[in-house]
Design a protein around this motif. Structure first.
Motif, short mmCIF file in Angstrom:
data_model
loop_
_atom_site.label_atom_id
_atom_site.label_comp_id
_atom_site.label_asym_id
_atom_site.label_seq_id
_atom_site.Cartn_x
_atom_site.Cartn_y
_atom_site.Cartn_z
N THR A 10 29.71 3.84 -56.45
CA THR A 10 30.66 3.05 -55.66
C THR A 10 31.64 3.65 -55.04
O THR A 10 32.02 3.77 -53.80
N GLN A 13 29.80 5.69 -51.59
CA GLN A 13 29.98 4.53 -51.12
C GLN A 13 30.85 4.46 -50.49
O GLN A 13 30.93 5.03 -49.22
N THR A 58 25.32 5.97 -45.95
CA THR A 58 25.92 5.34 -46.66
C THR A 58 24.34 4.46 -46.97
O THR A 58 25.02 3.51 -47.99
N GLU A 62 22.94 3.78 -50.65
CA GLU A 62 21.96 2.86 -50.91
C GLU A 62 20.45 2.50 -51.70
O GLU A 62 20.34 1.53 -52.39
N ASN A 66 18.93 1.25 -55.10
CA ASN A 66 18.07 0.15 -55.50
C ASN A 66 17.06 0.63 -56.43
O ASN A 66 16.28 0.34 -57.00
N ILE A 85 16.90 -5.84 -52.62
CA ILE A 85 18.12 -5.13 -51.49
C ILE A 85 18.33 -6.40 -51.24
O ILE A 85 17.21 -6.78 -49.90
N VAL A 89 22.72 -4.10 -47.42
CA VAL A 89 22.33 -2.76 -46.99
C VAL A 89 21.39 -2.36 -45.20
O VAL A 89 21.05 -1.89 -45.18
N THR A 92 24.38 -2.67 -43.75
CA THR A 92 24.68 -0.96 -43.02
C THR A 92 23.76 -0.29 -42.97
O THR A 92 24.23 -0.06 -41.64
#
Length: 139
Positions: A10, A13, A58, A62, A66, A85, A89, A92
């Motif tokens: 977190t 990101q 980013t 992610e 994942n 996912i 995602v 993004t």
């Protein structure tokens, strides 16, 4: 997911995505109030490119998170837990693609933009129209 890993992901990101959002907003303001001149387009292009790189980073974070989470859940051999996912995602990824297209558009506006046409007039050639003063008024 362990809380330490969740906090780290977190933080990474937020450190990448929040500056990307701020730079995108700044380039939007430059585009709105820059009045389509080349230095403003070049600045907006540069800011949008940096935003694109941060958003792409980013997205990569992610995807890696994942995959790590999926492999950790698969190692536990629990059939009740599934890792997929989510739509965030893919949003993004869509934002990264849109920022890349915006970077290309700003760069093309900077390079191929319409410049002012400057007609060189001889000093012997009479002026065809009266010069304009402030705010376009005829003098």
């Amino acid at each position: 997911m362990p809380s330490i890993a969740h906090k780290g992901i977190t933080t990474v990101q937020a450190g990448l995505f929040i500056p990307a959002v701020c730079l995108t907003f700044l380039s939007l303001l430059i585009a709105l109030f820059g009045h389509f001149n080349r230095p403003a387009s070049l600045c907006a292009s540069f800011l949008t490119f940096i935003s694109f790189v941060l958003t792409l980073a980013t997205f990569i974070v992610e995807i890696v998170a994942n995959n790590e989470l999926k492999s950790g859940v698969n190692d536990l051999h629990l059939s009740t837990i599934t890792v997929t996912i989510g739509p965030a995602v893919w949003m993004t990824l869509g934002a990264a693609i849109a920022l890349f297209l915006a970077t290309c558009a700003y760069f093309l506006a900077c390079v191929c933009g319409v410049g002012r046409s400057r007609r060189h007039r001889n000093s012997t050639e009479p002026m065809r129209e009266k010069p304009r003063g402030w705010f376009g008024r005829r003098v």
